[in-house]
Design a protein around this motif. Sequence first.
Motif, PDB file in Angstrom:
ATOM      1  N   ALA A  69       0.822  -1.217   0.000  1.00 31.24           N
ATOM      2  CA  ALA A  69       0.000   0.000   0.000  1.00 31.24           C
ATOM      3  C   ALA A  69       0.854   1.265   0.000  1.00 31.24           C
ATOM      4  N   SER A  70       2.137   1.130   0.316  1.00 32.57           N
ATOM      5  CA  SER A  70       3.033   2.290   0.326  1.00 32.57           C
ATOM      6  C   SER A  70       3.607   2.587  -1.051  1.00 32.57           C
ATOM      7  N   LEU A  71       3.295   1.740  -2.050  1.00 35.70           N
ATOM      8  CA  LEU A  71       3.875   1.903  -3.383  1.00 35.70           C
ATOM      9  C   LEU A  71       3.615   3.280  -3.990  1.00 35.70           C
ATOM     10  N   PRO A  72       2.379   3.781  -4.022  1.00 30.98           N
ATOM     11  CA  PRO A  72       2.164   5.115  -4.607  1.00 30.98           C
ATOM     12  C   PRO A  72       2.953   6.207  -3.890  1.00 30.98           C
ATOM     13  N   GLY A  73       2.997   6.122  -2.565  1.00 34.22           N
ATOM     14  CA  GLY A  73       3.737   7.121  -1.810  1.00 34.22           C
ATOM     15  C   GLY A  73       5.229   7.075  -2.086  1.00 34.22           C
ATOM     16  N   LEU A  74       5.774   5.876  -2.215  1.00 29.49           N
ATOM     17  CA  LEU A  74       7.210   5.741  -2.489  1.00 29.49           C
ATOM     18  C   LEU A  74       7.532   6.231  -3.897  1.00 29.49           C
ATOM     19  N   TYR A  77       7.583   9.934  -3.691  1.00 25.83           N
ATOM     20  CA  TYR A  77       8.810  10.407  -3.040  1.00 25.83           C
ATOM     21  C   TYR A  77       9.982  10.397  -4.022  1.00 25.83           C
ATOM     22  N   LEU A  78      10.147   9.290  -4.751  1.00 25.85           N
ATOM     23  CA  LEU A  78      11.277   9.171  -5.678  1.00 25.85           C
ATOM     24  C   LEU A  78      11.223  10.230  -6.771  1.00 25.85           C
ATOM     25  N   LYS A  79      10.024  10.495  -7.287  1.00 25.67           N
ATOM     26  CA  LYS A  79       9.888  11.487  -8.351  1.00 25.67           C
ATOM     27  C   LYS A  79      10.184  12.896  -7.848  1.00 25.67           C
ATOM     28  N   LYS A  80       9.717  13.197  -6.637  1.00 25.47           N
ATOM     29  CA  LYS A  80       9.870  14.559  -6.115  1.00 25.47           C
ATOM     30  C   LYS A  80      11.258  14.826  -5.552  1.00 25.47           C
ATOM     31  N   GLU A  81      11.788  13.853  -4.779  1.00 25.55           N
ATOM     32  CA  GLU A  81      13.039  14.106  -4.061  1.00 25.55           C
ATOM     33  C   GLU A  81      14.274  13.620  -4.824  1.00 25.55           C
ATOM     34  N   THR A  82      14.085  12.698  -5.760  1.00 23.75           N
ATOM     35  CA  THR A  82      15.169  12.134  -6.591  1.00 23.75           C
ATOM     36  C   THR A  82      16.461  11.869  -5.812  1.00 23.75           C
ATOM     37  N   PRO A  83      16.429  11.015  -4.803  1.00 25.15           N
ATOM     38  CA  PRO A  83      17.669  10.693  -4.076  1.00 25.15           C
ATOM     39  C   PRO A  83      18.658   9.972  -4.993  1.00 25.15           C
ATOM     40  N   HIS A  84      19.928  10.075  -4.663  1.00 24.86           N
ATOM     41  CA  HIS A  84      20.932   9.346  -5.439  1.00 24.86           C
ATOM     42  C   HIS A  84      20.767   7.850  -5.265  1.00 24.86           C
ATOM     43  N   ALA A  85      20.482   7.418  -4.029  1.00 20.64           N
ATOM     44  CA  ALA A  85      20.380   5.986  -3.747  1.00 20.64           C
ATOM     45  C   ALA A  85      19.231   5.724  -2.794  1.00 20.64           C
ATOM     46  N   LEU A  86      18.642   4.523  -2.936  1.00 21.37           N
ATOM     47  CA  LEU A  86      17.591   4.066  -2.046  1.00 21.37           C
ATOM     48  C   LEU A  86      18.001   2.703  -1.503  1.00 21.37           C
ATOM     49  N   LEU A  87      18.099   2.605  -0.172  1.00 20.55           N
ATOM     50  CA  LEU A  87      18.402   1.342   0.482  1.00 20.55           C
ATOM     51  C   LEU A  87      17.144   0.872   1.190  1.00 20.55           C
ATOM     52  N   SER A  88      16.641  -0.304   0.815  1.00 24.26           N
ATOM     53  CA  SER A  88      15.471  -0.860   1.479  1.00 24.26           C
ATOM     54  C   SER A  88      15.883  -2.071   2.302  1.00 24.26           C
ATOM     55  N   VAL A 106      13.110   6.982 -12.418  1.00 28.39           N
ATOM     56  CA  VAL A 106      14.161   7.933 -12.056  1.00 28.39           C
ATOM     57  C   VAL A 106      15.449   7.155 -11.838  1.00 28.39           C
ATOM     58  N   PRO A 107      16.591   7.758 -12.106  1.00 28.32           N
ATOM     59  CA  PRO A 107      17.866   7.035 -12.029  1.00 28.32           C
ATOM     60  C   PRO A 107      18.401   6.890 -10.604  1.00 28.32           C
ATOM     61  N   VAL A 108      17.593   6.304  -9.729  1.00 31.20           N
ATOM     62  CA  VAL A 108      18.033   6.083  -8.354  1.00 31.20           C
ATOM     63  C   VAL A 108      18.816   4.770  -8.280  1.00 31.20           C
ATOM     64  N   ARG A 109      19.875   4.772  -7.529  1.00 28.21           N
ATOM     65  CA  ARG A 109      20.642   3.542  -7.318  1.00 28.21           C
ATOM     66  C   ARG A 109      19.936   2.748  -6.226  1.00 28.21           C
ATOM     67  N   LEU A 110      19.424   1.568  -6.581  1.00 30.75           N
ATOM     68  CA  LEU A 110      18.620   0.793  -5.656  1.00 30.75           C
ATOM     69  C   LEU A 110      19.423  -0.367  -5.069  1.00 30.75           C
TER      70      LEU A 110
END
Length: 373
Positions: A69-74, A77-88, A106-110
Amino acid sequence: MKTGEKRIALFLHSLNGGGAERVMLNLAWGLVNKGVNVDLVLTRAEGAFVQQIPKGIRVFDLKASRAIASLPGLVGYLKKETPHALLSALDHNNVVAVMAKKIARVPVRLVVSVHGTLSKSAAHAPSLRGKLMPLWVRLAYHHADAVVAVSDGVAQDLVVSAGIKPDNVKVIYNPVVTPDILIKAEEEVEHPWFRNGEPPIILGVGRLALEKDFCALIKAFALVRKKYNARLVILGEGEERPRLEALARELSVSDEVFMPGFVQNPYKYMKRAGVFVLSSRWEGLPTVLVEAMAVGTPVVSTDCPSGPAEILEGGKWGKLVPVGDVEGLAGAITEQISSPIGLGIAAACDRFMLEKIVEQYGEILVGDDASEK
């Protein structure tokens, strides 16, 4: 680790009092101290560790009931904040993170991190969704830029149970040992059992859940009580509490068993325990075992998959017993109380020092530019 102005996001379900949550907060603290901009993105901003969020970290509450259920929110977040990397962290969140990157484009390093033994958790999952997790992992993880396993055992299990290529999995131990642990370990414990001259304390720490097998610990304690005037303390909360309390009454040891629930500072209890016991059926890399060693407490552990044998180097720093072996567990506890092995074990925890692990994560998170996987 050169970070510049790059921002790193850490994605978790919540901050409930589990080992993975504590590890991610330690990592966040270490990254911030290295000058990294850190965002903490939570499915729900709730849990016992919320008050321990380090200063300087932005918190994003996706206000979702569960991971999917957090998928739309995440994605947002990625589109707006565009972090360099995302660690889950943790498999359900990892799968959602892969989906979010695909949708957000977006080109986030996952980087996905695996903290448990996938085959064991799937086999004992109460829902079909949990039982199918190895399939979801097989489909999703090859889209990540990196897969981190918290122990060699977890990495091997990923290869076997989910078909992840060995070369695609990097082992990074948990950042467990922080300066904060040694400071908090010196705080006083108010409970009268911890006063000088009282019988030795056998300590267990963890969520009161099936995989921790505190039933085996209580049964072993009942056997120990036939030889030693010891007491048992179990820190943690969970669905197994009624069963554990009933077992203690059945074995006539309830007056010598104390279960205060979740505590913010378990280290002061560890420091004053006669022996720390990990009775788990399965683990990933049991943080609490390293924490107990770091404050110098003798330890006993089941040789469960996975982590304890790696941490204790095959029994060099504490006793290992087979999973579910109540008599063996009782014998090992008795031996550690009477003539402990593993004194000086704090030195064995160097592999889990925060600064070292932060450097390793920094390299894999900052890394090269994110791919278009």
